[in-house]
Design a protein around this motif. Structure first.
Motif, PDB file in Angstrom:
ATOM      1  N   GLU A 121       4.105 -19.154  -0.367  1.00 29.33           N
ATOM      2  CA  GLU A 121       5.665 -18.632  -0.155  1.00 29.33           C
ATOM      3  C   GLU A 121       5.789 -17.228  -0.233  1.00 29.33           C
ATOM      4  OE1 GLU A 121       5.008 -21.240  -1.969  1.00 29.33           O
ATOM      5  OE2 GLU A 121       6.378 -22.735  -1.921  1.00 29.33           O
ATOM      6  N   ALA A 122       5.070 -16.637  -1.330  1.00 29.27           N
ATOM      7  CA  ALA A 122       4.886 -15.291  -1.611  1.00 29.27           C
ATOM      8  C   ALA A 122       4.203 -14.582  -0.367  1.00 29.27           C
ATOM      9  CB  ALA A 122       4.144 -14.991  -2.937  1.00 29.27           C
ATOM     10  N   CYS A 123       3.008 -15.084   0.319  1.00 27.28           N
ATOM     11  CA  CYS A 123       2.245 -14.290   1.020  1.00 27.28           C
ATOM     12  C   CYS A 123       3.247 -14.301   2.339  1.00 27.28           C
ATOM     13  CB  CYS A 123       1.121 -15.223   1.325  1.00 27.28           C
ATOM     14  SG  CYS A 123      -0.165 -15.061  -0.026  1.00 27.28           S
ATOM     15  N   ARG A 124       3.894 -15.335   3.009  1.00 24.59           N
ATOM     16  CA  ARG A 124       4.713 -15.332   3.891  1.00 24.59           C
ATOM     17  C   ARG A 124       5.900 -14.232   3.877  1.00 24.59           C
ATOM     18  NH1 ARG A 124       6.225 -20.550   3.896  1.00 24.59           N
ATOM     19  NH2 ARG A 124       7.880 -20.194   3.045  1.00 24.59           N
ATOM     20  N   VAL A 125       6.384 -14.111   2.546  1.00 22.75           N
ATOM     21  CA  VAL A 125       7.616 -13.024   2.498  1.00 22.75           C
ATOM     22  C   VAL A 125       6.893 -11.656   2.732  1.00 22.75           C
ATOM     23  CG1 VAL A 125       9.213 -12.165   1.012  1.00 22.75           C
ATOM     24  CG2 VAL A 125       9.232 -14.671   1.129  1.00 22.75           C
ATOM     25  N   ALA A 126       5.783 -11.864   1.940  1.00 20.63           N
ATOM     26  CA  ALA A 126       5.103 -10.344   2.094  1.00 20.63           C
ATOM     27  C   ALA A 126       4.746  -9.997   3.371  1.00 20.63           C
ATOM     28  CB  ALA A 126       4.052 -10.230   1.289  1.00 20.63           C
ATOM     29  N   HIS A 127       4.184 -10.918   4.000  1.00 21.46           N
ATOM     30  CA  HIS A 127       3.794 -10.568   5.525  1.00 21.46           C
ATOM     31  C   HIS A 127       5.172 -10.007   6.683  1.00 21.46           C
ATOM     32  CE1 HIS A 127       1.721 -11.042   9.320  1.00 21.46           C
ATOM     33  NE2 HIS A 127       2.620 -11.852   9.623  1.00 21.46           N
ATOM     34  N   ARG A 128       6.163 -10.911   6.242  1.00 17.34           N
ATOM     35  CA  ARG A 128       7.505 -10.454   6.903  1.00 17.34           C
ATOM     36  C   ARG A 128       7.837  -8.988   6.654  1.00 17.34           C
ATOM     37  NH1 ARG A 128      12.270 -11.943   5.222  1.00 17.34           N
ATOM     38  NH2 ARG A 128      11.345 -13.335   3.858  1.00 17.34           N
ATOM     39  N   HIS A 129       7.519  -8.728   5.443  1.00 16.08           N
ATOM     40  CA  HIS A 129       7.992  -7.296   5.052  1.00 16.08           C
ATOM     41  C   HIS A 129       7.128  -6.209   5.610  1.00 16.08           C
ATOM     42  CE1 HIS A 129      11.666  -7.844   2.476  1.00 16.08           C
ATOM     43  NE2 HIS A 129      11.397  -8.804   2.492  1.00 16.08           N
ATOM     44  N   GLY A 130       5.858  -6.681   5.834  1.00 12.27           N
ATOM     45  CA  GLY A 130       4.641  -5.620   5.974  1.00 12.27           C
ATOM     46  C   GLY A 130       4.083  -5.328   4.864  1.00 12.27           C
ATOM     47  N   VAL A 131       3.789  -5.964   3.606  1.00 11.62           N
ATOM     48  CA  VAL A 131       3.331  -5.568   2.553  1.00 11.62           C
ATOM     49  C   VAL A 131       1.936  -6.354   2.252  1.00 11.62           C
ATOM     50  CG1 VAL A 131       3.739  -5.778   0.287  1.00 11.62           C
ATOM     51  CG2 VAL A 131       5.669  -5.219   1.611  1.00 11.62           C
ATOM     52  N   PRO A 132       1.031  -5.449   1.891  1.00 10.16           N
ATOM     53  CA  PRO A 132      -0.293  -6.069   1.618  1.00 10.16           C
ATOM     54  C   PRO A 132      -0.099  -6.972   0.253  1.00 10.16           C
ATOM     55  CG  PRO A 132      -0.304  -3.758   1.112  1.00 10.16           C
ATOM     56  CD  PRO A 132       0.823  -4.051   1.993  1.00 10.16           C
ATOM     57  N   VAL A 133      -1.058  -8.124   0.201  1.00 10.42           N
ATOM     58  CA  VAL A 133      -0.940  -8.841  -0.826  1.00 10.42           C
ATOM     59  C   VAL A 133      -2.510  -8.989  -1.690  1.00 10.42           C
ATOM     60  CG1 VAL A 133      -0.643 -11.341  -1.775  1.00 10.42           C
ATOM     61  CG2 VAL A 133       0.727 -10.498   0.044  1.00 10.42           C
TER      62      VAL A 133
END
Length: 159
Positions: free
Chosen positions: A16-28
């Protein structure tokens, strides 16, 4: 630039965290010690880091790299405190946002629980994750990533 760090060992909301970060364009960056198998992420913005086995090795890795514009997902209260000390933001898997105002009480409660377990009392452990917890996590992470990407106002100078 904001980076999302995930304390990957036993994190129930990693996907879930990876999906939200992807939507924000944030590296994980997902950090784990390899004690549990970790499957590769399908998201291109995700880097998996496996550190040496040992207590707090993953925590030390994250704490040594996290900065003021970053966010950390962790259920480890001492790691959350270390992240907050750098100016970063932190939240637990159930969506509780850790702040300088609430981390002290959480650390104290953790120590009380540890002491009670040492003297043989059963403290029960955390409740299982439910739909409401996941929803709260998603809302909190979205809010924190949005806030982390905004420039912070300059600190007022003392008179």
């Amino acid at each position: 630039m904001t980076t999302l760090f995930i304390d990957g060992d036993a994190c129930p909301v990693r996907d879930e965290a990876c999906r939200v970060a992807h939507r924000h364009g944030v590296p994980v960056v997902v950090v784990a010690n390899g004690s549990r198998p970790m499957r590769r992420s399908e998201w291109p913005n995700v880097t998996m880091v496996t550190v040496a086995a040992g207590a707090d090795v993953a925590d030390d890795w994250i704490a040594g790299r996290i900065g003021g514009a970053d966010v950390c997902v962790t259920n480890d209260i001492p790691l959350a405190a270390r992240c907050l000390a750098t100016g970063a933001r932190a939240l637990s898997a159930n969506g509780r946002v850790w702040t300088p105002d609430n981390i002290g009480n959480a650390l104290a409660g953790r120590e009380i629980g540890r002491h009670l377990r040492e003297i043989g009392l059963n403290t029960g452990g955390p409740a299982p994750m439910g739909k409401r917890d996941r929803s709260q996590f998603l809302n909190s992470l979205d809010t924190l990533l949005t806030a982390a990407r905004r420039p912070r106002p300059p600190m007022a100078r003392p008179p």
